[in-house]
Design an enzyme around this catalytic site. Sequence first.
Site, PDB file in Angstrom:
ATOM      1  N   ARG A  18     -45.709 -43.101  24.810  1.00 28.47           N
ATOM      2  CA  ARG A  18     -46.268 -44.212  24.027  1.00 28.47           C
ATOM      3  C   ARG A  18     -46.196 -43.878  22.545  1.00 28.47           C
ATOM      4  O   ARG A  18     -45.790 -42.787  22.142  1.00 28.47           O
ATOM      5  CB  ARG A  18     -47.717 -44.466  24.425  1.00 28.47           C
ATOM      6  CG  ARG A  18     -48.654 -43.287  24.122  1.00 28.47           C
ATOM      7  CD  ARG A  18     -50.093 -43.605  24.420  1.00 28.47           C
ATOM      8  NE  ARG A  18     -50.965 -42.484  24.091  1.00 28.47           N
ATOM      9  CZ  ARG A  18     -52.300 -42.550  24.084  1.00 28.47           C
ATOM     10  NH1 ARG A  18     -52.893 -43.679  24.409  1.00 28.47           N
ATOM     11  NH2 ARG A  18     -53.017 -41.495  23.755  1.00 28.47           N
ATOM     12  N   ASP A  65     -46.161 -30.486  30.255  1.00 24.04           N
ATOM     13  CA  ASP A  65     -47.316 -30.032  29.494  1.00 24.04           C
ATOM     14  C   ASP A  65     -46.764 -29.060  28.458  1.00 24.04           C
ATOM     15  O   ASP A  65     -46.374 -27.938  28.797  1.00 24.04           O
ATOM     16  CB  ASP A  65     -48.334 -29.341  30.405  1.00 24.04           C
ATOM     17  CG  ASP A  65     -49.548 -28.806  29.654  1.00 24.04           C
ATOM     18  OD1 ASP A  65     -49.512 -28.737  28.397  1.00 24.04           O
ATOM     19  OD2 ASP A  65     -50.535 -28.451  30.318  1.00 24.04           O
ATOM     20  N   ASN A  92     -42.478 -34.094  19.539  1.00 21.10           N
ATOM     21  CA  ASN A  92     -43.379 -35.106  19.001  1.00 21.10           C
ATOM     22  C   ASN A  92     -44.811 -34.992  19.533  1.00 21.10           C
ATOM     23  O   ASN A  92     -45.744 -35.427  18.861  1.00 21.10           O
ATOM     24  CB  ASN A  92     -42.823 -36.498  19.338  1.00 21.10           C
ATOM     25  CG  ASN A  92     -43.854 -37.586  19.127  1.00 21.10           C
ATOM     26  OD1 ASN A  92     -44.168 -37.954  18.008  1.00 21.10           O
ATOM     27  ND2 ASN A  92     -44.409 -38.095  20.230  1.00 21.10           N
ATOM     28  N   TYR A 161     -56.391 -30.495  11.934  1.00 22.38           N
ATOM     29  CA  TYR A 161     -55.116 -31.164  12.174  1.00 22.38           C
ATOM     30  C   TYR A 161     -54.125 -30.832  11.068  1.00 22.38           C
ATOM     31  O   TYR A 161     -52.963 -30.505  11.343  1.00 22.38           O
ATOM     32  CB  TYR A 161     -55.350 -32.667  12.240  1.00 22.38           C
ATOM     33  CG  TYR A 161     -54.108 -33.495  12.474  1.00 22.38           C
ATOM     34  CD1 TYR A 161     -53.473 -33.486  13.709  1.00 22.38           C
ATOM     35  CD2 TYR A 161     -53.586 -34.300  11.458  1.00 22.38           C
ATOM     36  CE1 TYR A 161     -52.344 -34.266  13.931  1.00 22.38           C
ATOM     37  CE2 TYR A 161     -52.459 -35.079  11.673  1.00 22.38           C
ATOM     38  CZ  TYR A 161     -51.842 -35.050  12.908  1.00 22.38           C
ATOM     39  OH  TYR A 161     -50.708 -35.820  13.115  1.00 22.38           O
ATOM     40  N   LYS A 165     -50.442 -28.989  11.428  1.00 20.17           N
ATOM     41  CA  LYS A 165     -49.202 -29.651  11.032  1.00 20.17           C
ATOM     42  C   LYS A 165     -48.514 -28.889   9.893  1.00 20.17           C
ATOM     43  O   LYS A 165     -47.285 -28.932   9.765  1.00 20.17           O
ATOM     44  CB  LYS A 165     -49.479 -31.099  10.633  1.00 20.17           C
ATOM     45  CG  LYS A 165     -49.815 -31.984  11.829  1.00 20.17           C
ATOM     46  CD  LYS A 165     -48.688 -31.994  12.865  1.00 20.17           C
ATOM     47  CE  LYS A 165     -48.912 -32.989  13.972  1.00 20.17           C
ATOM     48  NZ  LYS A 165     -47.785 -33.078  14.919  1.00 20.17           N
ATOM     49  N   VAL A 196     -49.477 -44.465  10.546  1.00 20.03           N
ATOM     50  CA  VAL A 196     -48.884 -45.577  11.292  1.00 20.03           C
ATOM     51  C   VAL A 196     -49.986 -46.167  12.178  1.00 20.03           C
ATOM     52  O   VAL A 196     -50.725 -45.413  12.816  1.00 20.03           O
ATOM     53  CB  VAL A 196     -47.704 -45.098  12.153  1.00 20.03           C
ATOM     54  CG1 VAL A 196     -47.078 -46.259  12.912  1.00 20.03           C
ATOM     55  CG2 VAL A 196     -46.658 -44.400  11.276  1.00 20.03           C
TER      56      VAL A 196
END
Length: 267
Positions: A18, A65, A92, A161, A165, A196
């Site tokens: 998704r 996983d 991703n 986070y 990243k 997004v």
Amino acid sequence: MSVYDLTGRKALVTGGARGLGAGMAEALARAGAAVVIGDVQEELGKATADALRESGATAGFVSLDVTEDASWESAVSQTIAELGGLDIVVNNAGVEISGLVVDLDPADVRRMLEVNVLGTALGVKHAFRAMRPDGPAGSGGAVVNISSVAATIPFPGIAGYAATKSAVDRLTRVAALESGKLGYGVRVNCVYPGLVPTDMGAKLAADMVTLGLWPSAEAAVGDVIGLTPLGRLGEVADMADAVVFLASDGARFITGAGLPVDGGMGM
């Protein structure tokens, strides 16, 4: 033939069930690649692969996983068996758990480290093993890691986070250097997506309200847009097209790079 034509290429996209991942899988397929979606969400992942096949693409699904070495080994083996090779891996899959530094939850940070950093590192590992000259695919290729604009700017409420990243960015560059020096023939780059309005993006905006950083989700989004020179949020297609570019021959002399796809927010 266009240098962005991926006809004959075989791709594995993690977290492709998704959101951004599904959009990336669709864009790769539209460019001509055969695509396998790897995800823990089996029902949704299979449905996404079915939709790609209905559009005329060659597509499949494997359970993956990304935090488990054995799961990666199995997924890559299945992908090569199903598609007849492997040329592109898009790392991703990721999770974002908001929180103030003063309230930092070690379990949340560990979860982001496992998925965002370890998951990406294992993806690069198994891409290299498959694509290098002595691997079962053996023809080189391209790895595209998904970082975030959070790696390039300070933004409140997402310290853990942002840290993970940022690690994806450094991992990308070291991996690209190793691939080049060891003759693997695999280019490694990353993308820094801006905000997004996917499910993850909407949750992030709502979290900013819960943490007391903005009065409303609309205000948080408005301020992000205000920080973006192009004056809008990103779209799934913006990120997906950047992945296609980095996977294509149009980027044949690009490795170890990070591509901001953020409307100028991180400059």
